[in-house]
Design a protein around this motif. Structure first.
Motif, PDB file in Angstrom:
ATOM      1  N   ALA A 756     -48.049  92.765 -33.509  1.00 59.15           N
ATOM      2  CA  ALA A 756     -48.691  94.025 -33.129  1.00 59.15           C
ATOM      3  C   ALA A 756     -49.032  94.043 -31.646  1.00 59.15           C
ATOM      4  CB  ALA A 756     -49.949  94.237 -33.971  1.00 59.15           C
ATOM      5  N   ALA A 757     -49.508  92.918 -31.124  1.00 60.55           N
ATOM      6  CA  ALA A 757     -49.823  92.850 -29.692  1.00 60.55           C
ATOM      7  C   ALA A 757     -48.568  93.066 -28.856  1.00 60.55           C
ATOM      8  CB  ALA A 757     -50.449  91.493 -29.369  1.00 60.55           C
ATOM      9  N   CYS A 758     -47.460  92.449 -29.252  1.00 58.90           N
ATOM     10  CA  CYS A 758     -46.201  92.636 -28.521  1.00 58.90           C
ATOM     11  C   CYS A 758     -45.743  94.096 -28.582  1.00 58.90           C
ATOM     12  CB  CYS A 758     -45.121  91.723 -29.088  1.00 58.90           C
ATOM     13  SG  CYS A 758     -45.416  89.962 -28.831  1.00 58.90           S
ATOM     14  N   LEU A 759     -45.902  94.718 -29.752  1.00 58.10           N
ATOM     15  CA  LEU A 759     -45.492  96.123 -29.901  1.00 58.10           C
ATOM     16  C   LEU A 759     -46.322  97.035 -28.994  1.00 58.10           C
ATOM     17  CD1 LEU A 759     -45.029  96.381 -33.778  1.00 58.10           C
ATOM     18  CD2 LEU A 759     -43.244  96.591 -32.049  1.00 58.10           C
ATOM     19  N   LEU A 760     -47.626  96.823 -28.964  1.00 62.02           N
ATOM     20  CA  LEU A 760     -48.482  97.676 -28.127  1.00 62.02           C
ATOM     21  C   LEU A 760     -48.130  97.539 -26.649  1.00 62.02           C
ATOM     22  CD1 LEU A 760     -51.952  97.117 -29.850  1.00 62.02           C
ATOM     23  CD2 LEU A 760     -50.566  99.203 -29.861  1.00 62.02           C
ATOM     24  N   VAL A 761     -47.918  96.301 -26.216  1.00 67.75           N
ATOM     25  CA  VAL A 761     -47.556  96.084 -24.813  1.00 67.75           C
ATOM     26  C   VAL A 761     -46.221  96.732 -24.499  1.00 67.75           C
ATOM     27  CG1 VAL A 761     -46.935  94.313 -23.126  1.00 67.75           C
ATOM     28  CG2 VAL A 761     -48.904  93.972 -24.592  1.00 67.75           C
ATOM     29  N   ALA A 762     -45.245  96.583 -25.393  1.00 63.54           N
ATOM     30  CA  ALA A 762     -43.911  97.131 -25.149  1.00 63.54           C
ATOM     31  C   ALA A 762     -43.939  98.649 -25.068  1.00 63.54           C
ATOM     32  CB  ALA A 762     -42.955  96.684 -26.256  1.00 63.54           C
ATOM     33  N   VAL A 763     -44.648  99.287 -25.978  1.00 66.00           N
ATOM     34  CA  VAL A 763     -44.719 100.761 -25.973  1.00 66.00           C
ATOM     35  C   VAL A 763     -45.410 101.247 -24.708  1.00 66.00           C
ATOM     36  CG1 VAL A 763     -45.748 102.750 -27.117  1.00 66.00           C
ATOM     37  CG2 VAL A 763     -44.620 100.977 -28.473  1.00 66.00           C
ATOM     38  N   ALA A 764     -46.515 100.600 -24.337  1.00 67.14           N
ATOM     39  CA  ALA A 764     -47.230 101.018 -23.126  1.00 67.14           C
ATOM     40  C   ALA A 764     -46.378 100.821 -21.880  1.00 67.14           C
ATOM     41  CB  ALA A 764     -48.538 100.242 -23.006  1.00 67.14           C
ATOM     42  N   ALA A 765     -45.646  99.707 -21.808  1.00 66.83           N
ATOM     43  CA  ALA A 765     -44.848  99.400 -20.618  1.00 66.83           C
ATOM     44  C   ALA A 765     -43.678 100.360 -20.438  1.00 66.83           C
ATOM     45  CB  ALA A 765     -44.325  97.970 -20.702  1.00 66.83           C
ATOM     46  N   THR A 766     -43.140 100.889 -21.540  1.00 72.65           N
ATOM     47  CA  THR A 766     -42.048 101.865 -21.404  1.00 72.65           C
ATOM     48  C   THR A 766     -42.576 103.271 -21.172  1.00 72.65           C
ATOM     49  OG1 THR A 766     -42.006 102.030 -23.824  1.00 72.65           O
ATOM     50  CG2 THR A 766     -40.411 100.565 -22.799  1.00 72.65           C
ATOM     51  N   ALA A 767     -43.744 103.579 -21.713  1.00 78.99           N
ATOM     52  CA  ALA A 767     -44.262 104.936 -21.592  1.00 78.99           C
ATOM     53  C   ALA A 767     -44.777 105.230 -20.180  1.00 78.99           C
ATOM     54  CB  ALA A 767     -45.375 105.163 -22.611  1.00 78.99           C
ATOM     55  N   LEU A 768     -45.400 104.239 -19.539  1.00 80.88           N
ATOM     56  CA  LEU A 768     -46.019 104.514 -18.232  1.00 80.88           C
ATOM     57  C   LEU A 768     -45.035 105.021 -17.191  1.00 80.88           C
ATOM     58  CD1 LEU A 768     -48.583 101.560 -17.981  1.00 80.88           C
ATOM     59  CD2 LEU A 768     -49.063 103.993 -18.281  1.00 80.88           C
ATOM     60  N   PRO A 769     -43.878 104.369 -16.967  1.00 77.98           N
ATOM     61  CA  PRO A 769     -42.955 104.892 -15.963  1.00 77.98           C
ATOM     62  C   PRO A 769     -42.417 106.271 -16.317  1.00 77.98           C
ATOM     63  CG  PRO A 769     -42.415 102.614 -16.510  1.00 77.98           C
ATOM     64  CD  PRO A 769     -43.396 103.084 -17.512  1.00 77.98           C
ATOM     65  N   VAL A 770     -42.174 106.524 -17.597  1.00 76.52           N
ATOM     66  CA  VAL A 770     -41.658 107.837 -18.012  1.00 76.52           C
ATOM     67  C   VAL A 770     -42.688 108.916 -17.737  1.00 76.52           C
ATOM     68  CG1 VAL A 770     -40.892 109.209 -19.976  1.00 76.52           C
ATOM     69  CG2 VAL A 770     -40.130 106.842 -19.742  1.00 76.52           C
ATOM     70  N   LEU A 771     -43.955 108.657 -18.108  1.00 74.77           N
ATOM     71  CA  LEU A 771     -45.006 109.655 -17.880  1.00 74.77           C
ATOM     72  C   LEU A 771     -45.285 109.846 -16.400  1.00 74.77           C
ATOM     73  CD1 LEU A 771     -47.497 108.626 -20.715  1.00 74.77           C
ATOM     74  CD2 LEU A 771     -46.009 110.637 -20.660  1.00 74.77           C
ATOM     75  N   ARG A 772     -45.157 108.746 -15.637  1.00 78.00           N
ATOM     76  CA  ARG A 772     -45.419 108.849 -14.203  1.00 78.00           C
ATOM     77  C   ARG A 772     -44.418 109.770 -13.513  1.00 78.00           C
ATOM     78  NH1 ARG A 772     -45.274 103.737  -9.976  1.00 78.00           N
ATOM     79  NH2 ARG A 772     -45.824 104.924  -8.093  1.00 78.00           N
ATOM     80  N   HIS A 773     -43.177 109.764 -13.947  1.00 82.76           N
ATOM     81  CA  HIS A 773     -42.127 110.564 -13.299  1.00 82.76           C
ATOM     82  C   HIS A 773     -41.673 111.731 -14.173  1.00 82.76           C
ATOM     83  CE1 HIS A 773     -41.720 107.523 -10.155  1.00 82.76           C
ATOM     84  NE2 HIS A 773     -41.725 106.606 -11.112  1.00 82.76           N
ATOM     85  N   ARG A 774     -42.569 112.200 -15.075  1.00 83.82           N
ATOM     86  CA  ARG A 774     -42.144 113.251 -15.997  1.00 83.82           C
ATOM     87  C   ARG A 774     -41.856 114.566 -15.295  1.00 83.82           C
ATOM     88  NH1 ARG A 774     -47.545 112.330 -16.881  1.00 83.82           N
ATOM     89  NH2 ARG A 774     -48.984 114.065 -16.560  1.00 83.82           N
TER      90      ARG A 774
END
Length: 778
Positions: A756-774
């Motif tokens: 679960a910890a790995c999943l949370l980190v992975a989702v957050a790490a992919t979402a941040l760049p996408v949201l930053r340049h949305r």
């Protein structure tokens, strides 16, 4: 270096993972080594005023990691102290008999039971610690004591090896311990091992003169006096050192892993850039030097950031370490410049080592890479990775297959070794395995738009997925393997020990290191008294644990009983006469009455142990009737008695696991986040194309999130598969050692928490760049 500095400034986002990994690695190493160097052996405080300490001579093969000594009998020690007192420059010399005394408060023992084993001393030894009377007089008769914190005339209840006693305080001293009159204290101790000298002249001259008188024996001055640290404190320091060493090793290893992963991904993303450098004439050596220089710059910055973090964290750890039982009471962390310098250099070396493979591979990029636009990878893995991965897999499988042919005592270690090899192989071969796994998992969604994008985007970027999955493989596998092994062994541990105890209930120590003679003699049942003896046989002296069983060999001349293993070591049989030296330093010759198949090794008469080792304590009484209540003792079942020791050991094991798994998960989160942040940031043109084609930000997020979840799922599946296979091998090895069926215990909670910890980190790490340049569409 100037170019490297400019490149790091321009592309710092690409080096952020390396920077954080090195900073955290240096912090862990700096903090751990600072604590380790602060935890140095110290001479007992009761010898603070004794510049010269004379220790009894070491005796023969101890059979353990610590030496055994031929203790001086009380009369010999007293006479030797008298001769040493006459040396020029010696102001006082005193023998220091140490014996068990523990205070009772309202009938309950108080204080540290292990420290109480040597809390009793002779009054004359107060000079060795520089202790003085604050008020009252020195003890002169039996039943009198000088102690800190009690006014003269106070009566105090204590426990000794002989049993409960009530003493009258005659004087208050300014140091810890219980001080009795010399003629009372000497018979209560098993001989004397230390004679201290206070000096008013040159210490080394006094030590040289003392060696001439002592002959066999150690004369210690200066830092060498720290060798006399009590064994229970040394063991506590040893436990803490094992955790610190494991933290340093794991921190360095995982830092190399993260740096290598970051550099490899960075080199792959800079393929066109490196191709341009090659096209304008850069040689492979210049490319390698550039990448090494960039890594060096980042390592120096990361090291400088990590040093104060680790150093300051170490200064807050003394309290928690003492509370956890990993450092002795009074331990304090001090600043250690050598630890900080070593951590910094280690961080730089680790960073350069992690960048080595990526630098060599990048230097071979052809100039044509400057013309490549597609991000499709030409091949999943280089030949060297194939070789390393297959070699680890072959060695790991070979160990699993041949586990039954390995000696029983080494099977558990071999099982763990095979697991680590297979986990490493899974991480190395992940790029090859990921393709088929992705095709199988995404098959039901291959026609849906999102499913197709996830499937194809993953298959053309296998290296990126592998870089994300590899740390997950290692962490999930490491967690399942360690926690599963510990849980499986703990589940069956103690059954055999409890089966060896024939009584349904036992009278066990409660807040004390053992049961006194008076307590044992009052109980209906059987008790075992332990001691240590030296045996000289064929010119060789060896140390052995010996046991006495209450109500053992009745009548007749004193004799010993050996089990077959001990008899073999001593080349002795029934009728052989053994030369023994007891714990108090006196000698005896006893015949071997019998050799038995099983037993405690060496069994001797109870009355002889009590006579020659008056400080010996019994472990427990196996009750054959109702127990007689006594301070420092409680009734419990045989299983509960065994479980007490198991729980104490389990507490330390759980602490070790929590720290090591926490470090592993932290670094895994860093590796996963760094990989996905770099990879997602580099895919901005791809995301712009999707938006131009009509995809919303939510749809892009679903694609990237699904890719991250897929990578973590693949890593979890591979890690769990390898760990599960290895656990079965470990269980088979444990079954062979115990000669019994051992059920496998799977630590689902730990495995699911890490995943679960790995999943949370992975989702957050992919979402941040996408949201930053949305908002970017061109």
């Amino acid at each position: 270096m100037s170019l490297a500095w400019q490149m790091v400034r321009h592309r710092f986002a690409s080096f952020a993972g390396t920077f954080v990994a090195i900073a955290l690695g240096v912090a862990v190493i700096a903090g751990s080594t600072t604590v380790y160097l602060s935890s140095r052996p110290e001479a007992p405080a009761r010898y603070a005023a004794a510049a010269v300490l004379v220790h009894a001579p070491e005796a023969g093969d101890t059979g353990s990691s610590r030496p055994d000594y031929r203790t001086w009998p009380a009369a010999e020690a007293t006479a030797l102290a008298g001769r040493l007192a006459g040396l020029p420059g010696v102001s006082a010399a005193a023998a220091d008999p140490a014996f068990y005394v523990q205070r009772l408060d309202a009938g309950r023992p108080v204080g540290d039971p292990e420290a109480a084993r040597i809390d009793g001393h002779a009054w004359s030894s107060t000079v060795l610690g520089g202790y003085r009377l604050i008020t009252g007089t020195a003890p002169r008769r039996p039943g009198e004591v000088a102690v800190a914190g009690a006014a003269p005339g106070t009566r105090i209840d204590v426990l000794t090896a002989a049993g409960p006693a009530t003493w009258t305080v005659t004087g208050t001293v300014d140091g810890p311990g219980f001080y009795l009159a010399d003629e009372v204290a000497l018979p209560m101790a098993a001989g004397v091992r230390v004679i201290g000298l206070t000096v008013d002249g040159d210490t080394e001259e006094v030590a040289t003169a003392a060696r001439g008188i002592v002959g066999a024996g150690d004369v210690l001055t200066g830092a060498a006096r720290d060798e006399l640290e009590p064994e229970n404190i040394t063991r506590t320091r040893w436990l803490g050192a094992q955790l610190l060493i494991a933290m340093v090793t794991l921190g360095a290893f995982v830092a190399v892993f993260v740096v290598a992963s970051t550099c490899a991904l960075s080199a792959a993303q800079r393929r066109r850039e490196i191709g341009l450098l090659r096209a304008v004439g850069a040689t492979p050596g210049q490319v390698r030097r550039m990448m090494y220089a960039e890594t060096l710059v980042v390592a120096v910055l990361g090291g400088l950031a990590g040093l104060p973090l680790g150093g300051l964290a170490a200064l807050t750890l003394d309290g928690p370490l003492v509370a956890a039982g990993l450092e002795p009471a009074g331990f304090q962390v001090t600043t250690q410049p050598a630890a900080l310098a070593g951590a910094f250099l280690t961080g730089v070396v680790v960073a350069l080592a992690g960048a080595g493979v990526a630098a060599r591979r990048a230097s071979r990029n052809p100039a044509l890479d400057a013309l490549r636009e597609a991000a499709v990878e030409r091949r999943a893995m280089p030949v060297t990775r194939w070789i390393a991965g297959l070699a680890c897999a072959a060695l790991g499988l070979l160990l699993v297959v041949r586990l039954g042919d390995i000696p029983v005592g080494m099977q558990s270690t071999a099982g763990l070794g095979s697991a680590m090899l297979l986990l490493t192989a899974a991480a190395l071969l992940a790029p090859v395995v990921i393709g088929p796994l992705v095709r199988a998992v995404t098959w039901p969604w291959r026609r849906a738009a999102t499913g197709m994008l996830v499937r194809e985007g993953t298959l053309v970027a296998v290296r990126r997925v592998a870089s994300t999955a590899a740390p997950v493989i290692l962490t999930v596998g490491f967690t399942v393997l360690l926690t599963g092994t510990v849980a499986t062994i703990t589940n069956v541990q103690g059954i055999d020990e409890a089966a060896d105890i024939p009584a349904a209930t036992v009278l066990a120590p409660d807040g004390v290191p053992g049961l006194s003679e008076a307590v044992v003699q009052a109980q209906p049942g059987t008790a075992r008294l332990g001691t240590r003896v030296l045996i000289t046989r064929d010119g060789t002296t060896t140390a052995h644990d010996a046991a006495a069983i209450r109500g053992g060999r009745p009548g007749g001349a004193p004799a010993v009983t050996l089990d077959r293993a001990t008899a073999g070591l001593l080349h002795a049989g029934a009728g052989t006469r053994l030369d023994l030296v007891w714990a108090d330093g006196t000698s005896a010759t006893l015949p071997v009455a019998a050799v038995v198949a099983d037993g405690p090794g060496l069994t001797v008469p109870w009355d002889l142990v009590r006579r020659h080792d008056p400080n010996a304590l019994a472990g427990a009484v196996l009750l054959s009737g109702p127990a007689v209540a006594a301070p420092g003792a409680k009734v419990m079942t045989a299983r509960d008695y065994v479980q007490v020791a198991i729980d104490e050991e389990g507490r330390l094991v759980d602490l070790f696991l929590a720290v090591l798994i926490g470090l592993s998960v932290g670094y895994t989160g860093l590796a996963v986040a760094n990989t996905l942040l770099m990879a997602t940031a580099a895919r901005r043109p791809e995301f712009r194309a999707l938006r131009l084609a009509g995809a919303t930000t939510g749809q892009v997020l679903r694609v990237t999130t699904a890719e991250a979840l897929l990578a973590v799922a693949v890593g979890t599946a591979l890690g769990a598969l390898v760990a599960g296979t290895s656990l079965n091998g470990v269980v088979a090895a444990v079954e062979a050692e115990l000669d019994r069926t051992v059920p496998l215990v799977v630590p689902w909670t730990a495995a699911l928490t890490v995943t679960a910890a790995c999943l949370l980190v992975a989702v957050a790490a992919t979402a941040l760049p996408v949201l930053r340049h949305r908002g970017t569409s061109s």
